[in-house]
Design an enzyme around this catalytic site. Sequence first.
Site, PDB file in Angstrom:
ATOM      1  N   PRO A  79      96.776  88.053  -6.448  1.00  0.00           N
ATOM      2  CG  PRO A  79      94.464  88.132  -6.476  1.00  0.00           C
ATOM      3  CD  PRO A  79      95.622  87.986  -5.541  1.00  0.00           C
ATOM      4  CB  CYS A  80      99.001  90.844 -11.206  1.00  0.00           C
ATOM      5  SG  CYS A  80     100.073  92.194 -11.728  1.00  0.00           S
ATOM      6  N   PRO A  81      98.358  93.361  -9.090  1.00  0.00           N
ATOM      7  CG  PRO A  81      99.963  94.896  -8.390  1.00  0.00           C
ATOM      8  CD  PRO A  81      99.764  93.437  -8.665  1.00  0.00           C
TER       9      PRO A  81
END
Length: 400
Positions: A79-81
Amino acid sequence: MLNFIDLFCGAGGFAKGFEMTGKFKCIGGIDNKESAIQTHKLNFKNSISICDDIRNVPPEDFNVLLNGQKVDVVIGGPPCPTFSTIGHAKIQSVYKNQEEKDITNDPRNDLFLDFLNYVDFFRPKIFVMENVPQFLTKYNGATFEAVKAIIERDLPEYEIVEKVKVLNSVNYGVPQNRRRMILVGYQKGYKFKYPEITNWFKNGKFNIDPNNDNPDTSKLKKHISVEDAISDLPQITDNWRISEVEYSRHEELNSFQKLMRKDTGISVKNNICRMSNKRAKEVFSHMKQGDIYMDLAPEIRQILPFREDIFKDRLKRLVNENPSWTVLAHIGMDGYMYIHPTEDRTLSVREAARIQSFPDDFEFIGNQQDTYVQVGNAVPPLMAMKIGESVYECLNTIKK
């Protein structure tokens, strides 16, 4: 045969594509969704597939489970941070404070650091990280710059491909417009080139050639359409409950159908189709191919009312001659955005899987919603196969 591990693996669309090259073997996968891991175990016989939060499984423990097998490649889609509600100022602080790695207030969103921790431990020749296109542009590019800075600081022996690209699956023979950011890092001395596109959707908004801004489209194949993808699948109805059913036909198959059916017999599984309520089916009957909810007359919309300022395309009927729009995990909720082109029902699990380019011998495990979500969350295998071929070519270049 080169070994790879699949982090945040889901059902295994990314991994399936790599194995379809005939050059790679998936030896391990990890995801925290039980049904997805059951699917992964079934379809990747050589894989140690683990259901757990990656934060609970340090790479040293994963390596023990792999029995010390060499890992040549690491793939995955963490997942994108920074796609949560945090502000731009918080992101900016990441690379001002070299001691601070937590670039979000939500620890679930720094899972990309666990991905890089696995890369750091296994030291593969190459790693491939996929994510949404906004990874490159969120907060004016600060998200990507933060990730890049961490890779350059903590993994200095790796180079990142000079210009990270967004690929569209429709350009690789997938019957769907689906754009994904593909970030590739490789040990210094190798050279990676994004896969050449093979297909072109004439009316496509997101046709992209990662290697050429002005491709000669006359030399490319036509896009694969929804009709190309699903017209040979079993004849079913709304609320279909039988998983394995014989194909509707066995002759005059197109090249895509032949590829999808290469390793199957006369029948295919996962034909489960949800039941739409009576009001929804009545509205479906008024929709032409390509129609969305707001194309309907007001009196028809009142049969199945939604907030029209928010849900303008709450219902969408697919177009036979076009590729599908992006199949999302939301297909597991009601499927109203994926109404069959000619029938008054939503897509079956297998029809959605075909649109994602899963071969028919790939079986999904779980309840109805689980299997739809697994399909919607996946990387299209045919696009992943093209990426895998480019990875293999990269690994066969001569190191400096």
